[in-house]
Motif scaffolding. Structure first.
Motif, mmCIF file in Angstrom:
data_model
loop_
_atom_site.group_PDB
_atom_site.id
_atom_site.type_symbol
_atom_site.label_atom_id
_atom_site.label_comp_id
_atom_site.label_asym_id
_atom_site.label_seq_id
_atom_site.Cartn_x
_atom_site.Cartn_y
_atom_site.Cartn_z
ATOM 1 N N HIS A 139 0.843 -1.222 -0.085
ATOM 2 C CA HIS A 139 0.046 0.031 0.153
ATOM 3 C C HIS A 139 0.825 1.210 0.030
ATOM 4 O O HIS A 139 0.336 2.528 0.274
ATOM 5 C CB HIS A 139 -0.954 -0.123 1.148
ATOM 6 N N TYR A 183 3.553 4.331 -1.830
ATOM 7 C CA TYR A 183 3.743 5.010 -3.103
ATOM 8 C C TYR A 183 5.214 4.665 -3.359
ATOM 9 O O TYR A 183 6.034 4.683 -2.500
ATOM 10 C CB TYR A 183 3.708 6.475 -2.960
ATOM 11 N N ARG A 214 8.479 5.130 -5.925
ATOM 12 C CA ARG A 214 9.357 5.566 -7.357
ATOM 13 C C ARG A 214 10.207 4.216 -7.812
ATOM 14 O O ARG A 214 11.100 3.852 -7.252
ATOM 15 C CB ARG A 214 10.127 6.666 -6.797
ATOM 16 N N ALA A 265 -2.599 4.996 -9.379
ATOM 17 C CA ALA A 265 -2.190 6.233 -9.480
ATOM 18 C C ALA A 265 -0.846 6.343 -9.767
ATOM 19 O O ALA A 265 0.286 6.973 -9.715
ATOM 20 C CB ALA A 265 -1.972 6.534 -7.746
ATOM 21 N N ARG A 302 1.962 7.249 -12.473
ATOM 22 C CA ARG A 302 2.780 8.524 -13.164
ATOM 23 C C ARG A 302 3.875 8.324 -13.791
ATOM 24 O O ARG A 302 4.892 8.406 -12.946
ATOM 25 C CB ARG A 302 2.760 9.896 -12.205
ATOM 26 N N ARG A 325 6.055 6.349 -10.780
ATOM 27 C CA ARG A 325 5.688 6.565 -9.396
ATOM 28 C C ARG A 325 4.395 6.032 -9.615
ATOM 29 O O ARG A 325 3.408 6.198 -10.448
ATOM 30 C CB ARG A 325 5.701 7.784 -9.242
ATOM 31 N N PHE A 326 4.051 5.164 -8.396
ATOM 32 C CA PHE A 326 2.828 4.417 -8.396
ATOM 33 C C PHE A 326 2.537 4.015 -7.170
ATOM 34 O O PHE A 326 3.236 4.195 -6.169
ATOM 35 C CB PHE A 326 2.797 3.269 -9.446
ATOM 36 N N ARG A 327 1.367 3.534 -6.847
ATOM 37 C CA ARG A 327 0.856 2.791 -5.657
ATOM 38 C C ARG A 327 0.578 1.452 -5.750
ATOM 39 O O ARG A 327 -0.031 1.093 -6.566
ATOM 40 C CB ARG A 327 -0.176 3.768 -4.942
#
Length: 170
Positions: free
Chosen positions: A35, A37, A39, A66, A68, A118-120
């Protein structure tokens, strides 16, 4: 001294089969907390044979949200939402991405590069996320780094393994 050198060579030889294949696309970091975030950088170590890489497409695993991607100078960034994902709303809301592609650049075979996201990650402790990566190169060559090891098998058992990120236990 010779005895120590022999022992060192033997130790290295015994450890080699447990190491992951070094010539595949990998992800760094290789593990993350559930859970969180993250990089992460997809590391592309070479082209297709002698051909330069011109496109990298990553398929994001289910549960990754999420996302990016980081733009890369000289490359065009193309994102595709996951099928059935809601349309983004305003104010910087992020779509649920299915794939991210960097294309139009040129990564010569003798160099390596990183493509950053970058994501969760999902809230699933002690799981492995598999990032399938397609590498397209000049002259029409391509490699699909998408093989997911069967239970009890290792990444090194496969010629084209997917990039793996392990979610740590709680």
């Amino acid at each position: 001294m010779t005895m120590n050198r022999s022992a060192l060579i033997l130790a290295i030889a015994l450890a080699l089969p447990t190491l992951p294949a070094a010539a595949h696309v990998s992800i760094d970091p290789a593990q993350a907390a559930p859970h969180a975030y993250v990089r992460a950088a997809l590391r592309v170590p070479h082209g297709c044979g002698d051909a330069a890489t011109t496109r990298i497409t990553v398929r994001l695993p289910e549960g990754v949200t999420a996302a990016r991607p980081m733009p890369k100078p000289g490359w065009t960034l193309v994102t595709t939402p996951r099928e059935g994902a809601p349309e983004p709303t305003g104010h910087g809301a992020v779509r649920d991405l299915g794939t991210v592609t960097w294309e139009g650049g040129r990564l010569p075979n003798e160099h390596y590069d990183e493509f950053v996201l970058r994501f969760r990650v999902p809230n699933t402790p002690d799981a492995t996320l598999w990032f399938a990566v397609r590498q397209d190169c000049e002259g029409g060559a391509s490699v699909n780094w998408a093989e997911i090891p069967a239970e009890g098998r290792r990444l090194s058992d496969y010629p084209h393994p997917a990039a793996a990120m392990r979610l740590t236990p709680r």
